[in-house]
Design a protein around this motif. Structure first.
Motif, mmCIF file in Angstrom:
data_model
loop_
_atom_site.group_PDB
_atom_site.id
_atom_site.type_symbol
_atom_site.label_atom_id
_atom_site.label_comp_id
_atom_site.label_asym_id
_atom_site.label_seq_id
_atom_site.Cartn_x
_atom_site.Cartn_y
_atom_site.Cartn_z
ATOM 1 N N LEU A 140 0.915 -0.995 -0.058
ATOM 2 C CA LEU A 140 -0.147 -0.015 -0.010
ATOM 3 C C LEU A 140 0.892 1.287 -0.060
ATOM 4 N N PRO A 141 0.341 2.347 -0.653
ATOM 5 C CA PRO A 141 1.027 3.726 -0.468
ATOM 6 C C PRO A 141 1.205 4.120 1.077
ATOM 7 N N ALA A 142 2.204 5.028 1.368
ATOM 8 C CA ALA A 142 2.224 5.370 2.594
ATOM 9 C C ALA A 142 1.073 6.047 3.157
ATOM 10 N N PRO A 143 0.555 5.919 4.248
ATOM 11 C CA PRO A 143 -0.811 6.365 4.517
ATOM 12 C C PRO A 143 -0.840 7.989 4.848
ATOM 13 N N GLU A 144 -1.942 8.456 4.744
ATOM 14 C CA GLU A 144 -2.012 10.026 4.848
ATOM 15 C C GLU A 144 -2.975 10.402 5.957
ATOM 16 N N LYS A 145 -2.674 11.609 6.623
ATOM 17 C CA LYS A 145 -3.994 11.744 7.478
ATOM 18 C C LYS A 145 -5.129 12.443 6.695
ATOM 19 N N SER A 146 -6.097 11.992 6.581
ATOM 20 C CA SER A 146 -7.094 12.902 5.940
ATOM 21 C C SER A 146 -7.812 13.572 6.674
ATOM 22 N N GLN A 147 -8.676 14.531 6.121
ATOM 23 C CA GLN A 147 -9.667 15.405 6.963
ATOM 24 C C GLN A 147 -10.455 14.292 7.728
ATOM 25 N N VAL B 178 -11.174 13.595 16.567
ATOM 26 C CA VAL B 178 -11.619 14.733 17.347
ATOM 27 C C VAL B 178 -13.016 14.488 17.862
ATOM 28 N N ASP B 179 -13.868 13.862 17.184
ATOM 29 C CA ASP B 179 -15.190 13.575 17.524
ATOM 30 C C ASP B 179 -14.787 12.493 18.808
ATOM 31 N N LYS B 180 -14.162 11.622 18.453
ATOM 32 C CA LYS B 180 -13.817 10.654 19.603
ATOM 33 C C LYS B 180 -13.310 11.158 20.824
ATOM 34 N N ILE B 181 -12.765 12.235 20.934
ATOM 35 C CA ILE B 181 -11.969 13.000 22.014
ATOM 36 C C ILE B 181 -13.162 13.636 22.973
ATOM 37 N N ASN B 182 -13.884 14.457 21.913
ATOM 38 C CA ASN B 182 -14.807 15.186 22.582
ATOM 39 C C ASN B 182 -16.013 14.290 23.222
ATOM 40 N N ASN B 183 -16.356 13.132 22.487
ATOM 41 C CA ASN B 183 -17.116 12.047 22.949
ATOM 42 C C ASN B 183 -16.697 11.524 24.339
ATOM 43 N N ASN B 184 -15.522 11.055 24.494
ATOM 44 C CA ASN B 184 -14.992 10.499 25.767
ATOM 45 C C ASN B 184 -15.046 11.606 26.824
ATOM 46 N N PHE B 185 -14.754 12.871 26.309
ATOM 47 C CA PHE B 185 -14.762 13.955 27.323
ATOM 48 C C PHE B 185 -16.064 14.334 27.901
ATOM 49 N N ALA B 186 -16.985 14.188 26.820
ATOM 50 C CA ALA B 186 -18.425 14.514 27.440
ATOM 51 C C ALA B 186 -19.120 13.279 28.323
ATOM 52 N N GLN C 164 -7.089 19.073 25.766
ATOM 53 C CA GLN C 164 -6.552 20.183 24.845
ATOM 54 C C GLN C 164 -5.342 19.316 24.138
ATOM 55 N N LYS C 165 -4.437 18.750 24.866
ATOM 56 C CA LYS C 165 -3.364 17.880 24.169
ATOM 57 C C LYS C 165 -3.807 16.943 23.453
ATOM 58 N N GLN C 166 -4.766 16.322 23.718
ATOM 59 C CA GLN C 166 -5.357 15.472 22.767
ATOM 60 C C GLN C 166 -5.900 15.711 21.506
ATOM 61 N N LEU C 167 -6.484 16.923 21.761
ATOM 62 C CA LEU C 167 -7.116 17.617 20.253
ATOM 63 C C LEU C 167 -5.878 17.952 19.369
ATOM 64 N N LYS C 168 -4.947 18.767 20.103
ATOM 65 C CA LYS C 168 -3.882 19.192 19.487
ATOM 66 C C LYS C 168 -2.947 18.182 18.746
ATOM 67 N N ARG D 67 -5.096 17.156 15.520
ATOM 68 C CA ARG D 67 -5.312 17.698 14.474
ATOM 69 C C ARG D 67 -4.005 18.041 13.938
ATOM 70 N N GLU D 68 -2.849 17.388 14.120
ATOM 71 C CA GLU D 68 -1.635 17.478 13.606
ATOM 72 C C GLU D 68 -1.739 16.690 12.056
ATOM 73 N N THR D 69 -0.947 17.126 11.175
ATOM 74 C CA THR D 69 -1.253 16.500 9.784
ATOM 75 C C THR D 69 -0.274 15.399 9.929
ATOM 76 N N SER D 70 0.848 15.396 10.537
ATOM 77 C CA SER D 70 1.913 14.278 10.665
ATOM 78 C C SER D 70 1.230 12.970 11.138
ATOM 79 N N LEU D 71 1.531 11.763 10.801
ATOM 80 C CA LEU D 71 1.001 10.511 11.731
ATOM 81 C C LEU D 71 1.932 9.949 12.387
ATOM 82 N N SER D 72 1.654 9.445 13.647
ATOM 83 C CA SER D 72 2.514 8.755 14.391
ATOM 84 C C SER D 72 2.495 7.190 13.905
ATOM 85 N N PHE D 73 3.550 6.414 14.271
ATOM 86 C CA PHE D 73 3.727 5.075 13.688
ATOM 87 C C PHE D 73 2.343 4.255 14.116
#
Length: 344
Positions: A191-198, A205-213, A230-234, A237-243
């Motif tokens: 497969l091509p290298a994965p990209e972080k789509s919108q 983001v929805d998952k983080i907000n739902n867990n907080f709610a 806030q750290k989780q949301l930041k 929203r980063e475009t680079s992907l972790s492993f």
């Protein structure tokens, strides 16, 4: 990490000039022409995956026994966590491969492709070396195919590895006599290298907000919970992907849009493996001579020497020509656009 380790071992052996046994031993006919039982050793029951393995023993040993024990405990924890993440990524893929009877397909291909090389008797699938030892009789000539199939460490490429040996079981604790051996690898679609789509970002983001709610009102008002969110949301929203995020995206691709391709690829991989195994058993070229013909493939490091065995519109088969892998054969797709080197 796995490929870096393999490369490091290769470089060390190549540079130091140590005498090493090549992967291939040319086929020689067993002294008796009786039927030969074939044992297909496949320890796993479903697709597995490579994952990063931590080993800090070299660094922690300098602090003595206590340091070694602490290092081992840390490594165990890290490795357990990495294994659990890999298992989570594999869950959806395995569900889509329920209809793939790998062991059965592999055993069937043995009879179809190797009957011209070996006078095949029974073909038996086993799950461990211990089971093999219990089954063999002293003096028995047998063909062993030791196989595993996995997702690569980045979850972008499935592969199959088979080590083949034709042996005579030693008598009275003597070593087995080897009439042939070699190792074969098949890399599937990469497969091509994965990209972080919108869409991926929005989902995180929805998952983080739902867990907080779902937290209690008291917890939501706490400074610790708000800073954590806030750290989780930041990070989300980063475009680079972790492993781990990159692997999760690739794993999802295999269980959705590429699920049919993966099933087909593994089936085709079994068939091609036996094509190259049969050809190799018939090839009497001494592995020591491969070094004279080895060249560096385009895009590969200078120490990586190989011989082109076969090439089609979609695949390339190479034979390693140096060191402990001399004679080993590897098949890989011709897909330069993925930006990933295979058959290292």
């Amino acid at each position: 990490m796995f490929k870096k380790l393999v490369s490091l071992i290769f470089i060390t052996l190549f540079v130091t000039g140590c005498t090493v046994m090549p992967a291939k031993q040319v086929y020689s006919t067993p002294p008796t022409n009786k039927t030969i039982n074939v044992y297909s050793l496949i320890p796993q029951d479903e697709l597995d995956a490579l994952y990063p393995v931590s080993d800090s023993s070299a660094a922690t040993m300098q602090f003595g026994l206590v340091g070694a024990l602490v290092g081992a405990a840390i490594d165990t924890s890290i490795n357990k966590s990495n294994a659990e993440v890999a298992e989570e990524n594999l869950a959806g893929i395995r569900n889509e491969l329920i209809g793939l009877e790998f062991d059965k397909l592999f055993a069937e291909e043995i009879g179809k492709k190797l009957h011209n090389q070996v006078n095949i008797g029974k073909v038996q699938t086993i799950k461990s070396v211990k089971e093999l030892k219990k089954t063999l009789s002293p003096g028995e000539t047998y063909l062993l195919l030791d196989t595993y199939y996995k997702m690569d460490i980045d979850f972008r490429t499935p592969f199959i590895v088979t080590s083949v040996t034709l042996n005579e079981k030693g008598k009275a604790k003597k070593k087995d006599t080897v009439f042939y051996k070699n190792t074969f690898t098949y890399f599937g679609l990469s497969l091509p290298a994965p990209e972080k789509s919108q869409d991926f970002i929005d989902a995180e983001v929805d998952k983080i907000n739902n867990n907080f709610a779902q937290l209690s009102d008291k917890t939501k008002k706490s400074r610790k919970a708000r800073i954590k969110r806030q750290k989780q949301l930041k990070k989300a929203r980063e475009t680079s992907l972790s492993f781990d995020d990159a692997n999760a995206i690739s794993a999802k691709s295999w269980s959705t849009e590429y699920k049919a391709a993966l099933d087909s690829d593994l089936r085709g991989g079994i068939q091609q493996l036996f094509n190259i195994i049969a050809d190799d058993m018939a090839d009497k070229t001494a592995p020591e001579s491969y070094a004279k013909s080895g060249t560096t493939l385009a895009g590969y490091p200078a120490y990586h020497k190989a011989i082109l065995v076969d090439e089609s519109e979609s695949r390339k088969v190479i034979r390693f020509s140096e060191g402990y892998r001399a004679g080993a054969v590897c098949s890989m797709p011709k897909e330069e656009s993925t930006g990933k080197l295979l058959c290292l």
